[in-house]
Write a protein that holds these residues in place. Structure first.
Motif, PDB file in Angstrom:
ATOM      1  N   HIS A   1      -5.796  -0.606   4.711  1.00  0.00           N
ATOM      2  CA  HIS A   1      -5.363  -1.786   5.470  1.00  0.00           C
ATOM      3  C   HIS A   1      -5.413  -3.000   4.551  1.00  0.00           C
ATOM      4  O   HIS A   1      -6.450  -3.293   3.964  1.00  0.00           O
ATOM      5  CB  HIS A   1      -6.294  -2.048   6.660  1.00  0.00           C
ATOM      6  CG  HIS A   1      -6.516  -0.840   7.524  1.00  0.00           C
ATOM      7  ND1 HIS A   1      -5.655  -0.484   8.537  1.00  0.00           N
ATOM      8  CD2 HIS A   1      -7.502   0.096   7.515  1.00  0.00           C
ATOM      9  CE1 HIS A   1      -6.106   0.615   9.128  1.00  0.00           C
ATOM     10  NE2 HIS A   1      -7.233   0.990   8.518  1.00  0.00           N
ATOM     11  N   ALA A   2      -4.283  -3.678   4.459  1.00  0.00           N
ATOM     12  CA  ALA A   2      -4.239  -4.916   3.678  1.00  0.00           C
ATOM     13  C   ALA A   2      -4.023  -6.065   4.656  1.00  0.00           C
ATOM     14  O   ALA A   2      -2.966  -6.183   5.256  1.00  0.00           O
ATOM     15  CB  ALA A   2      -3.112  -4.871   2.650  1.00  0.00           C
TER      16      ALA A   2
ATOM     17  N   SER B   1      -3.869 -10.127   4.996  1.00  0.00           N
ATOM     18  CA  SER B   1      -3.782 -11.261   4.078  1.00  0.00           C
ATOM     19  C   SER B   1      -2.982 -12.419   4.638  1.00  0.00           C
ATOM     20  O   SER B   1      -2.183 -12.284   5.540  1.00  0.00           O
ATOM     21  CB  SER B   1      -3.157 -10.818   2.754  1.00  0.00           C
ATOM     22  OG  SER B   1      -1.843 -10.338   2.993  1.00  0.00           O
TER      23      SER B   1
ATOM     24  N   SER C   1       0.156  -9.507   0.127  1.00  0.00           N
ATOM     25  CA  SER C   1      -0.763  -8.642  -0.605  1.00  0.00           C
ATOM     26  C   SER C   1      -0.175  -7.230  -0.732  1.00  0.00           C
ATOM     27  O   SER C   1       0.779  -6.865  -0.042  1.00  0.00           O
ATOM     28  CB  SER C   1      -2.117  -8.570   0.107  1.00  0.00           C
ATOM     29  OG  SER C   1      -1.940  -8.031   1.397  1.00  0.00           O
ATOM     30  N   ARG C   2      -0.806  -6.481  -1.605  1.00  0.00           N
ATOM     31  CA  ARG C   2      -0.334  -5.109  -1.864  1.00  0.00           C
ATOM     32  C   ARG C   2      -1.521  -4.277  -2.320  1.00  0.00           C
ATOM     33  O   ARG C   2      -2.386  -4.781  -3.052  1.00  0.00           O
ATOM     34  CB  ARG C   2       0.724  -5.157  -2.976  1.00  0.00           C
ATOM     35  CG  ARG C   2       1.372  -3.830  -3.318  1.00  0.00           C
ATOM     36  CD  ARG C   2       2.413  -4.039  -4.405  1.00  0.00           C
ATOM     37  NE  ARG C   2       1.771  -4.131  -5.716  1.00  0.00           N
ATOM     38  CZ  ARG C   2       1.872  -3.164  -6.654  1.00  0.00           C
ATOM     39  NH1 ARG C   2       2.608  -2.095  -6.426  1.00  0.00           N
ATOM     40  NH2 ARG C   2       1.262  -3.307  -7.800  1.00  0.00           N
ATOM     41  N   ILE C   3      -1.587  -2.999  -1.884  1.00  0.00           N
ATOM     42  CA  ILE C   3      -2.597  -2.066  -2.398  1.00  0.00           C
ATOM     43  C   ILE C   3      -1.858  -0.931  -3.092  1.00  0.00           C
ATOM     44  O   ILE C   3      -0.910  -0.369  -2.516  1.00  0.00           O
ATOM     45  CB  ILE C   3      -3.464  -1.470  -1.252  1.00  0.00           C
ATOM     46  CG1 ILE C   3      -4.140  -2.588  -0.450  1.00  0.00           C
ATOM     47  CG2 ILE C   3      -4.499  -0.495  -1.809  1.00  0.00           C
ATOM     48  CD1 ILE C   3      -4.893  -2.078   0.781  1.00  0.00           C
TER      49      ILE C   3
ATOM     50  N   ASN D   1       2.117  -5.880   2.132  1.00  0.00           N
ATOM     51  CA  ASN D   1       2.049  -6.894   3.203  1.00  0.00           C
ATOM     52  C   ASN D   1       2.572  -8.194   2.595  1.00  0.00           C
ATOM     53  O   ASN D   1       1.855  -9.156   2.403  1.00  0.00           O
ATOM     54  CB  ASN D   1       0.593  -7.029   3.675  1.00  0.00           C
ATOM     55  CG  ASN D   1       0.455  -7.909   4.901  1.00  0.00           C
ATOM     56  OD1 ASN D   1       1.442  -8.377   5.458  1.00  0.00           O
ATOM     57  ND2 ASN D   1      -0.771  -8.136   5.331  1.00  0.00           N
TER      58      ASN D   1
ATOM     59  N   SER E   1      -0.805  -1.602   7.355  1.00  0.00           N
ATOM     60  CA  SER E   1      -1.557  -0.399   6.987  1.00  0.00           C
ATOM     61  C   SER E   1      -0.627   0.659   6.382  1.00  0.00           C
ATOM     62  O   SER E   1       0.574   0.641   6.633  1.00  0.00           O
ATOM     63  CB  SER E   1      -2.238   0.192   8.223  1.00  0.00           C
ATOM     64  OG  SER E   1      -2.995  -0.810   8.853  1.00  0.00           O
TER      65      SER E   1
ATOM     66  N   VAL F   1      -5.075  -4.165  -6.441  1.00  0.00           N
ATOM     67  CA  VAL F   1      -4.822  -4.992  -5.264  1.00  0.00           C
ATOM     68  C   VAL F   1      -4.225  -6.305  -5.760  1.00  0.00           C
ATOM     69  O   VAL F   1      -4.825  -6.999  -6.585  1.00  0.00           O
ATOM     70  CB  VAL F   1      -6.115  -5.261  -4.464  1.00  0.00           C
ATOM     71  CG1 VAL F   1      -5.872  -6.287  -3.368  1.00  0.00           C
ATOM     72  CG2 VAL F   1      -6.648  -3.962  -3.868  1.00  0.00           C
TER      73      VAL F   1
ATOM     74  N   PHE G   1      -2.451 -10.093  -4.772  1.00  0.00           N
ATOM     75  CA  PHE G   1      -2.450 -11.106  -3.717  1.00  0.00           C
ATOM     76  C   PHE G   1      -1.769 -12.362  -4.235  1.00  0.00           C
ATOM     77  O   PHE G   1      -1.904 -12.725  -5.403  1.00  0.00           O
ATOM     78  CB  PHE G   1      -3.894 -11.446  -3.316  1.00  0.00           C
ATOM     79  CG  PHE G   1      -4.015 -12.677  -2.451  1.00  0.00           C
ATOM     80  CD1 PHE G   1      -3.819 -12.589  -1.064  1.00  0.00           C
ATOM     81  CD2 PHE G   1      -4.290 -13.932  -2.995  1.00  0.00           C
ATOM     82  CE1 PHE G   1      -3.913 -13.721  -0.258  1.00  0.00           C
ATOM     83  CE2 PHE G   1      -4.378 -15.074  -2.191  1.00  0.00           C
ATOM     84  CZ  PHE G   1      -4.191 -14.963  -0.816  1.00  0.00           C
TER      85      PHE G   1
ATOM     86  N   LEU H   1      -7.982 -12.736   2.313  1.00  0.00           N
ATOM     87  CA  LEU H   1      -7.624 -11.365   1.909  1.00  0.00           C
ATOM     88  C   LEU H   1      -8.716 -10.429   2.399  1.00  0.00           C
ATOM     89  O   LEU H   1      -9.892 -10.633   2.093  1.00  0.00           O
ATOM     90  CB  LEU H   1      -7.503 -11.277   0.375  1.00  0.00           C
ATOM     91  CG  LEU H   1      -7.225  -9.873  -0.199  1.00  0.00           C
ATOM     92  CD1 LEU H   1      -5.850  -9.364   0.250  1.00  0.00           C
ATOM     93  CD2 LEU H   1      -7.310  -9.881  -1.717  1.00  0.00           C
TER      94      LEU H   1
ATOM     95  N   ILE I   1      -9.364  -6.244   2.504  1.00  0.00           N
ATOM     96  CA  ILE I   1      -8.866  -4.924   2.144  1.00  0.00           C
ATOM     97  C   ILE I   1      -9.835  -3.893   2.724  1.00  0.00           C
ATOM     98  O   ILE I   1     -11.035  -3.930   2.415  1.00  0.00           O
ATOM     99  CB  ILE I   1      -8.767  -4.777   0.606  1.00  0.00           C
ATOM    100  CG1 ILE I   1      -7.859  -5.868   0.019  1.00  0.00           C
ATOM    101  CG2 ILE I   1      -8.273  -3.388   0.223  1.00  0.00           C
ATOM    102  CD1 ILE I   1      -6.409  -5.793   0.449  1.00  0.00           C
TER     103      ILE I   1
END
Lengths: 946, 522
Positions: A321-322, A324, A328-330, A340, A350, A364, A366, A375, A377
């Protein structure tokens, strides 16, 4: 018998400027009368000799009311008996046990998941030094240091064997939110302000060592449901929702040091979406604990890339789950799992991914544009509930995350500790369940009735082998005193006892006792300052059992309440134990005095009468009270639809006649001066019948129709043959705006703070209801269409050169003075102002246009002499396009056609002859028109069509 | 315009003046003799005296569709009454004194102004205090409507908060208009002079005059020409009050003290006063802060009212009844007009307030008293509720000619109080100490909102001595409390005819106990 010594002063109101008690004979006399029944002098006063170490058990009620009593009182002793939980070892009579509602020690069933073993060890070795004010005794008195250390080690292993602590990193935004919450919702009322430099009050329960004791997840769980660990309600639940518990935990544990587990690089830039950070040059880099946005030191227009490793132990599907604000990005092993992206308020997105055991490379990203930034995570997977990802990542490829310094439980030591737990009395106070049943204490102690004063636990020097509390002299005396007298509290005496027990007095006053201490006064806040202390300070408990119906009173104590949304301190949930108090209050306070009349009319008619009474043509309740979701017209006092759910009708009848009697200092006016209604034509001039009708209406609760005067209707100003002028607060035209609606359906808002036309628009003029109903708060917008903003700032200036930016200073500082306006023969205003010695008139006249009317604006300037240098009029700011083939015509921002009409007397031979200037300064394009003076006079004529 | 000459007459001389009609009244009563007395007593037993017997209220007609939320009133030289409204209009009432009030008509003189709370006519101009400026208006075309709107001064700041009201006075002896400016949001001062009183000279110059205002409700002069304003319960104001705008003084709320840094303020007022200590008492701080002018009169909250508003002084020399020289103050929440008597003790005004008249149609805001003794009251309850249920009202009230049995004036003595009555008292009931109840209290002077009554005491009335003329009773009191409101109830006192008082209570704000020599000098 009884208990409550005379108050020297009420901390809220009676403190004199120098902090001395204000002693006036009348006040003292009143106190004496009120408290005569509760006051007892037990003999000659003994000298106060409280010289014990400052680490004695801190019980706020004792510190506040009994600690400096000249003579010990039964009330103080009983309070200690309950709060030190004496009766868990020393059996008391059933009657006394019921009366005391003893404070059960924390439940230790899963203490290992909550409290760090290192802290347990330190605390058990020396409870007093580790946590000053703790109510837990030292049970290892008289032992050698080696033996004490051995036993503590064993106990620590036993307690640690009940679970493991999970760690998390405090996040800056959560800490900031938590700080506000802690001081606002009520935590600080008992624990004291935790802000730097705040005084530690004697009547506070200290939080010393909390950062060593808890992890963020452990404290969060505790705050979400404190009753699970502390069942006796002394630590009430504040009914925290959403992230509130976590925020407060993060704030209290803000200084936790966690091993860095991410590497970061940060960047600056103005982005709409996440950039490819690998293509950018970082502004800085380093290591941090968790996804900490503060590493860049920026609030706006920055981005951060975090890199770390995520060890996965179990095969299966994981969800990431991000959350923000903004994007953002995972990514795992450079594959995006969650994106996101974009500029947005805080939202979660998610993504699911199947993972095999092994070490994953985590990225990660942002970025932040402007406004708020945050943020979060998180992840979840097989056997892992949703939690922050920062608790699972590491920079050490070989280590298991979070295990670096993990406490390793020895089974042998734990087994030994378990025995000590049972033998040393730990189990007498602390519940610890194994397989559903509580570990039994093997410690035997004499029943309470057989105890001798001044001996055993109560001796000044506690004999070896007995638990030692380091009681203060006052505490020992109070306990001694209570042991000597066996009688129980009468029900009416139990009320102040319980109000002290649950520290209700920290917020509430009842009689002359309790209420907010001066030192904590500032902790009580409101969203509506104008309500004064009523909006801020919790209500008095005087007669509360008369006021609130029994069921509601029980509900409030049992579950907490939030019926005063303007009051930021919350009424917490104390749980079932405290609900005992409800019965006592009802029994003590309830009065049946009013004669509630029967109205011989159908209920729906009575309801209608009640509704009329609540409205603006009746008693005007709605001026201050909101109804359901409809706002009141003045302040927003309590929702009328909740009244009958909470109150007793008998009390309501009496209160409404004279609120002041029941709520001293209330702003609630009496609509029944001298008991007479101000509305003689309703229900035969009978106040009681009117109140009955109001009650019947209010009983409709959320089905109650809105009373008259609440739904604000638009007041549209429509010009007839002549313009309408509306001088008020207008959005984007300032607090000194003068709006003019012309019959031609073209409108103007002229800003008298800057001497400028601020807005022009078509069709409907303005809705005056914002300013002409209620108090008139706020800025109103034009009601019509095609609203166009004209240049901000002063209209005229002499510039030293063409590169100098247009002055930004307020008109008054730039030498302008507003002179008012006169009306022309069609009653259109001609605005007048002065700039130094130049007198200016600014006259707008609508002129026909297609499809809508436009304006012809004539600016006339008179000056005894021409200004030195060119005086410019800033005609437009924005995209300025000269119209091809037409001199003196421009299209502004593609919408406004602005034309300058030549005027005969200024066309030729003018002094300072200059051409219009289109220029770009500081990224702004503007159109400046020169003002040409002839014989001390200049005229500019502009037309506006849009 | 009211008689400015009269304003300059000393209070002492006015006291002499004021006794004249009363004396004639009582003479007449004596002459009518005892025959009527018995009849009167019988009537009195049937029906207790009511305020309306002495001061009947009459409504003036407001045309359909007009929302006349009166913010200020001004009688013009031609006999018309100018009424300004919160909606920014000014109406001129023709024949406001017509015997049949329903025949009065009104015409709109101006519109489009910003919540006008001050009106004054001078030299053919109508001066109007708007939120953002003092303006003057004139009809140059002769159509009965203003066509010139000149800005006289716009030197105070405004941010767009509804609480930023500006109340304008009538002209003082030098022709200045005094403007009292509410704080931003009634708590803080976000723009220059919020929470200040400024005066605007005839030339349009602004002179900073007093700091420390909170939320004014009206401004007006007393008979001596000294300017007063009403302030309302809130931070640093335990209850509503009438305060003397002594030039250069600080009125108690430090929220606006930041403007002492302005050069114009330094020039006019000097350095900022010491900040008061929250949680203290008014007179404790007054002794520490020389600039602080303690409230002349406190209107005990919920006893006298909740929102003190407009002010007028009775300069009619008896045409308005027996209260010549006294001040009358409206209360918006209670829809009442209260009465105030002032005296100067140790250089400061202080005095007592008394209930006077209740039952106005809406929340009383603006007051105006004609030289012939007609009091006009304008009302509104928009945004703030009132006992009067009408959304707005314009009423007038005249004295019926009957003298109510009232406490005319409560004056402080070194050892008690002197009570003067409008009619002779029954010496027997008045001389009994138990006919009187006296209690004292004060309010916390603090930064949080309002205050309960605190520090209650119960002084003892040792003696009540009735003067030979039966009009004055001297109370010898043990336990006077300096800095306390002394709440007196004369419930047992009867008039010579056996009637009870129309209003039994008086609230004297004893900031200072007069020294024996001062009392002797008077």
């Amino acid at each position: 018998m009884r208990v409550y010594r005379l108050w020297k002063r009420s901390p809220r109101f009676l403190c004199s400027p120098a902090g001395r008690p204000v002693s006036s004979p009348g006040r003292l006399a009143a106190c004496c009368l009120l408290l005569a029944g509760l006051l007892q002098t037990t003999g000659p006063a003994t000298a106060a000799d409280d010289t014990s170490a400052p680490t004695h058990p801190k019980i706020p009620g004792f510190e506040r009311f009994f600690a400096d009593a000249e003579t010990p009182t039964r009330g103080g002793g009983l309070l200690l008996l309950g709060e030190l939980n004496c009766t868990s070892c020393h059996a008391a009579s059933q009657e006394l046990a019921t009366t005391l509602l003893p404070r059960q020690a924390p439940v230790l069933t899963e203490v290992g998941t909550r409290v760090r073993p290192e802290y347990l060890r330190k605390y058990l070795l020396d409870p007093r030094a580790t946590r000053p004010g703790s109510t837990m005794p030292d049970v290892f008195t008289g032992l050698s240091q080696a033996e004490r250390t051995r036993r503590v080690e064993a106990l620590t292993h036993f307690l640690a064997s009940t679970g493991t602590v999970r760690d998390e990193v405090p996040v800056a935004v959560a800490v900031a939110r938590g700080e506000v919450l802690f001081h606002r919702v009520g935590c600080a009322v008992c624990h004291g302000s935790q802000r730097d430099g705040a005084a530690q009050l004697e009547t506070s329960v200290p939080l010393t060592g909390i950062a060593e004791k808890y992890s963020i997840p452990g404290l969060t769980a505790f705050l979400q449901n404190p009753h699970a660990v502390r069942p006796s309600g002394r630590m009430p639940s504040l009914n925290l929702v959403d992230t509130e518990a976590g925020d407060i935990a993060a704030y209290l544990l803000r200084d936790i040091k966690v091993t860095p587990n991410v590497e970061y690089t940060w960047y600056t830039g103005d982005w709409q979406t996440l950039p490819d950070f690998s293509q950018l040059k970082p502004e800085g880099a380093g290591k941090a604990a968790g996804f900490d946005l503060s590493v860049s030191g920026k609030q706006n227009n920055h981005g951060v890339r975090f890199k770390s490793y995520l060890p996965i132990e179990a095969d299966g599907e994981y969800t990431f789950h991000a959350g923000s604000d903004d994007g953002s990005r995972i990514a795992l092993n450079d594959h995006t799992v969650v994106l996101n992206d974009g500029l947005h308020p805080f939202t979660f997105r998610s993504g699911k991914v199947k993972l095999h055991p092994g070490l994953y490379y985590l990225t990660v990203d942002f970025f932040q544009g402007g406004g708020g930034q945050e943020l979060r995570i998180e992840y979840e997977g097989p056997g892992i509930s949703r939690r922050p990802l920062s608790s699972a990542i590491t920079l050490d490829k070989k280590a298991t995350p979070g295990m670096e310094n993990r406490f390793k439980v020895s089974k042998t030591l734990a087994a030994e500790g378990r025995q000590i737990f049972q033998q040393s009395g730990c189990a007498s106070c602390h519940q610890l369940n194994e397989g559903g049943s509580r570990l039994k204490s093997q410690l035997a102690a004499r029943p309470l009735a057989e105890l001798n004063t001044g001996r055993g636990c109560l001796a000044e020097n506690v004999p070896a082998g007995l638990p030692a509390w380091s009681l203060s002299a006052a505490q020992r005396k109070s306990l001694d005193h209570v042991l000597k007298s066996a009688e129980s509290l009468q029900p009416v005496q139990r009320i102040p006892h319980l109000l002290t027990t649950f520290n209700c007095f920290a917020c509430h006053q009842r009689g002359e006792i309790g209420g907010v201490e001066q030192a904590r006064n500032d902790l009580f806040e409101t969203t509506i300052p104008e309500m004064g202390d009523e909006g801020r300070i919790p209500p008095t408990l005087e007669g509360v059992g008369d006021k609130l119906n029994a069921a509601w009173l029980k509900h409030v104590l049992d579950s907490g309440a939030n019926d005063r949304p303007y009051m930021l301190t919350r009424m917490p949930k104390f749980g079932a134990q405290a609900a005992t108090l409800a019965k006592l209050l009802t029994a003590a306070d309830e009065q049946t005095l009013a004669e509630i009349p029967v109205i011989d009319q159908p209920e729906l008619r009575v309801q209608a009468i009640g509704r009329h009474l609540a409205g603006d043509k009746g008693l005007s309740c709605i001026k201050c009270h909101y109804v359901g979701r409809i706002a009141a017209t003045g302040i927003q006092a309590m929702d009328l639809t909740t009244m009958t759910r909470r109150l007793r009708e008998d009390w309501f009848q009496r209160y409404m006649i004279n609120p002041q009697v029941y709520r001293r200092g209330t702003r609630m006016p009496s609509a029944f001066p001298g008991g007479r209604t101000i509305l003689p034509d309703i229900l035969d001039d009978r106040a009681d019948a009117q109140l009955r009708a109001l009650w019947v209406y209010l009983e409709m609760g959320n089905q109650a129709p809105v009373p008259s005067g609440m739904l604000q209707q638009a007041i549209v100003l429509v010009p007839g043959d002549e313009p309408i002028i509306y001088r008020n607060f207008i959005e984007n035209a300032g607090p000194r705006a003068i709006a003019v609606g012309y019959p031609e359906r073209a409108n103007l808002a002229w800003d008298a703070d800057y001497m400028r036309p601020a807005l022009i628009w078509h069709n409907a003029f303005i809705d005056a209801s914002r300013h002409w109903t209620g108090r008139g708060q706020g800025f109103e917008r034009p009601l019509g269409d095609h609203v166009l903003a004209l240049p901000a700032g002063v209209p005229l200036a002499v510039l030293p050169d063409e590169e100098t930016a247009w002055p930004a200073e307020p008109a008054a500082e730039a030498g302008y003075r507003f002179l008012g306006y006169r009306l022309d023969e069609h009653r259109r205003p001609v605005f007048r102002y002065r700039l130094a010695e130049i007198e200016v008139e600014d006259h707008f006249v609508p002129e026909p246009g297609q499809p809508d009317a436009g304006f012809r604006r004539t600016i006339t300037l008179k000056s005894p002499r021409a200004p030195s240098g060119t005086l410019w009029l800033r005609a437009a700011v924005g995209k300025v396009e000269p119209e091809e083939g037409v001199t003196g015509s421009w299209l502004i921002d593609g919408v406004l056609r602005l034309q300058q009409k030549q005027h005969a007397d200024t066309a030729d031979g003018a002094e300072n002859a200059r051409e219009p200037l289109r220029r770009t300064v500081d990224g702004k394009t503007e159109l400046l028109l020169p003002v040409r003076f002839t014989d001390g006079k200049a005229t500019l004529v502009l037309t506006y069509h849009w | 315009m009211p008689d400015t000459v009269f304003r300059r007459i000393s209070p002492r001389f006015q006291r002499i003046l004021r006794t004249v009609p009363v004396l004639t009244g009582s003479l007449a009563l004596l002459l009518c003799g005892s025959l009527l007395a018995a009849e009167d007593a019988a009537k009195a037993a049937q029906k207790p005296p009511a305020e309306s017997d002495y001061y009947p209220i009459v409504s003036l007609p407001v045309p359909e569709g007009v929302v006349l939320e009166s913010g200020a009133l001004e009688l013009l030289a031609d006999g018309r009454l100018a009424v300004s409204t919160r909606r920014g209009e000014i109406w001129l009432v023709d024949q406001p004194l017509a015997e049949d009030a329903s025949t009065a008509t009104m015409k709109r003189f101006a519109h489009g102004l910003h919540e006008v709370l001050g009106l004054e006519s001078r030299d053919g101009w109508l001066y109007a205090t708007q939120r953002g400026e003092l303006s003057r208006l004139k009809d140059t075309s002769g159509d009965g409507r203003a066509d010139v709107f000149e800005t006289v001064n716009a030197g105070w700041g405004i941010t767009g908060d509804y609480h930023e009201y500006a109340f304008g006075s009538k002209a003082d002896a030098e022709g200045n208009l005094w403007v009292t400016l509410c704080l931003t949001g009634s708590f803080s001062s976000q723009a220059p002079y919020r929470g200040w009183c400024v005066r605007i000279t005839p030339e349009g110059k602004l002179i900073p005059t007093c700091s420390g205002l909170r939320s004014p409700g009206g401004v007006g002069a007393n008979a001596a020409g000294d300017m007063f304003y009403t302030d309302n319960q809130g931070p640093w104001n335990g209850t509503c009050s009438l305060k003397w705008l002594r030039k250069g003084s600080f009125q108690g709320h430090p929220g606006g003290n930041r403007w002492y840094d302005l050069p114009a303020v330094t020039e006019a007022m000097g350095a900022a006063p010491v900040e008061p200590e929250s949680g203290s008492r008014i007179m404790v701080e007054a002794k520490k802060i020389p600039e602080y002018e303690p409230p002349a009169i406190l209107f005990p909250y919920k006893k006298m009212g909740q929102s003190a508003s407009g002010i007028v002084c009775d300069t009619t020399e008896g045409k308005f009844g027996p209260f010549a020289g006294q001040m009358f103050v409206g209360d918006q929440t209670y829809s009442t007009i209260m009465r105030c008597s002032l005296e100067k003790v140790r250089g400061h005004y202080q005095g007592a307030c008394y209930p006077f008249r209740s039952g106005f149609g809406s929340g009383v805001l603006a007051l105006e008293l004609s030289p012939e003794g007609t009091l006009f009251a304008g009302g509104t309850n928009r945004g703030w509720g009132s006992r009067g249920t009408k959304p707005f009202s314009l009423e007038r009230m005249q004295w019926s000619g009957k003298v109510p049995f009232e406490i005319l004036e409560m004056r402080a003595r070194p050892d008690g109080f002197e009570l003067e009555f409008t009619r002779p008292v029954d010496p027997e009931t008045a001389a009994r100490p138990e006919s009187w109840q006296l209690g004292t209290y004060t309010y916390i002077y603090q930064s949080s909102y309002g205050s309960p009554e605190v520090d209650h005491t119960q002084p003892v009335i040792r003696q009540a001595q009735v003067a030979a003329d039966g009009k004055t009773v001297t109370l010898t009191v043990e336990g006077l409390q300096e800095g306390h409101v002394h709440e007196l109830h004369a419930t047992g006192v009867r008039s010579a005819e056996g009637q009870p008082l129309l209003h039994t209570e008086a609230y004297y704000n004893l900031n200072y106990i007069p020294a024996a020599e001062q009392a002797a000098a008077e």
